[in-house]
Write an enzyme that holds these catalytic residues in place. Structure first.
Site, PDB file in Angstrom:
ATOM      1  CG  HIS A 152       2.349 -10.257  -3.775  1.00  0.00           C
ATOM      2  ND1 HIS A 152       2.025 -10.268  -2.441  1.00  0.00           N
ATOM      3  CD2 HIS A 152       3.425 -11.065  -3.913  1.00  0.00           C
ATOM      4  CE1 HIS A 152       2.879 -11.042  -1.791  1.00  0.00           C
ATOM      5  NE2 HIS A 152       3.737 -11.549  -2.665  1.00  0.00           N
ATOM      6  CB  CYS A 212      -0.943  -0.002   1.206  1.00  0.00           C
ATOM      7  SG  CYS A 212      -2.400  -1.057   0.995  1.00  0.00           S
TER       8      CYS A 212
HETATM    9  P1  AMP Z   1       5.992 -13.055  -1.128  1.00  0.00           P
HETATM   10  O1  AMP Z   1       7.159 -13.775  -0.496  1.00  0.00           O
HETATM   11  O2  AMP Z   1       5.218 -13.902  -2.076  1.00  0.00           O
HETATM   12  O3  AMP Z   1       5.138 -12.377  -0.094  1.00  0.00           O
HETATM   13  O4  AMP Z   1       6.640 -11.948  -2.057  1.00  0.00           O
HETATM   14  C1  AMP Z   1       6.992 -10.671  -1.610  1.00  0.00           C
HETATM   15  C2  AMP Z   1       7.949 -10.135  -2.627  1.00  0.00           C
HETATM   16  O5  AMP Z   1       8.050  -8.745  -2.453  1.00  0.00           O
HETATM   17  C3  AMP Z   1       9.373 -10.705  -2.525  1.00  0.00           C
HETATM   18  O6  AMP Z   1       9.718 -11.333  -3.754  1.00  0.00           O
HETATM   19  C4  AMP Z   1      10.223  -9.485  -2.232  1.00  0.00           C
HETATM   20  O7  AMP Z   1      11.492  -9.517  -2.870  1.00  0.00           O
HETATM   21  C5  AMP Z   1       9.350  -8.367  -2.774  1.00  0.00           C
HETATM   22  N1  AMP Z   1       9.597  -7.064  -2.186  1.00  0.00           N
HETATM   23  C6  AMP Z   1       9.736  -6.756  -0.872  1.00  0.00           C
HETATM   24  N2  AMP Z   1       9.919  -5.439  -0.701  1.00  0.00           N
HETATM   25  C7  AMP Z   1       9.907  -4.886  -1.949  1.00  0.00           C
HETATM   26  C8  AMP Z   1      10.037  -3.561  -2.447  1.00  0.00           C
HETATM   27  N3  AMP Z   1      10.235  -2.507  -1.620  1.00  0.00           N
HETATM   28  N4  AMP Z   1       9.980  -3.369  -3.782  1.00  0.00           N
HETATM   29  C9  AMP Z   1       9.795  -4.406  -4.613  1.00  0.00           C
HETATM   30  N5  AMP Z   1       9.634  -5.683  -4.204  1.00  0.00           N
HETATM   31  C10 AMP Z   1       9.699  -5.922  -2.891  1.00  0.00           C
HETATM   32 ZN    ZN Z   2      -1.831  -3.271   1.264  1.00  0.00          ZN
END
Ligand code: AMP
Ligand code: ZN
Length: 112
Positions: free
Chosen positions: A98, A6
């Site tokens: 996501h 968010c």
């Molecule tokens: P999940 O483990 O499926 O919840 O995926 C979360 C994803 O968000 C991971 O692949 C992280 O590398 C990614 N992530 C975390 N922080 C950021 C950020 N600030 N910008 C882009 N991706 C992010």
């Molecule tokens: Zn959110």
């Protein structure tokens, strides 16, 4: 709300955007696991796939309707993988629904 994605939607945390419209946002994952790794999210906060229901499922269809466009822009003509991690056993670390769009190389046939 203390939600990382968010904050990205609101612009409080920067992201490298690849697609945006009024309903969804796609941006490069900060820790890519494949040569091309993009995260696609609804702008509406939905915690996880387990929270999708009749009231909020249209945006999920909208995301999938835009995936071919996003994939084409990313040069993923040879294919890609879409992954959703749901809650603790699914390995979800960011609690905002996501989809991982992974590609840029030939991936294996199995994920576990
Ligand atoms: P999940 O483990 O499926 O919840 O995926 C979360 C994803 O968000 C991971 O692949 C992280 O590398 C990614 N992530 C975390 N922080 C950021 C950020 N600030 N910008 C882009 N991706 C992010
Ligand atoms: Zn959110």
């Amino acid at each position: 709300m203390d939600c990382l994605f968010c904050k990205i939607i609101n612009g409080d945390i920067p992201s490298n955007k690849v697609y945006e419209d009024e309903k969804i946002l796609a941006f490069y994952d900060i820790a890519p696991q494949t040569p091309t790794h993009v995260i696609i999210i609804p702008k509406q906060h939905i915690t996880c796939a387990d929270e999708v229901d009749e009231t909020n499922c249209l945006v999920v269809g909208h995301i999938f309707s835009k995936i071919p466009l996003i994939a084409k822009e990313l040069g993923l003509e040879d294919g890609y993988r879409i992954i959703n991690n749901c809650k603790e056993d699914g390995g979800q670390t960011v609690m905002h629904l996501h989809f991982h769009l992974l590609g840029g190389k030939k991936l294996g046939e199995k994920i576990v």
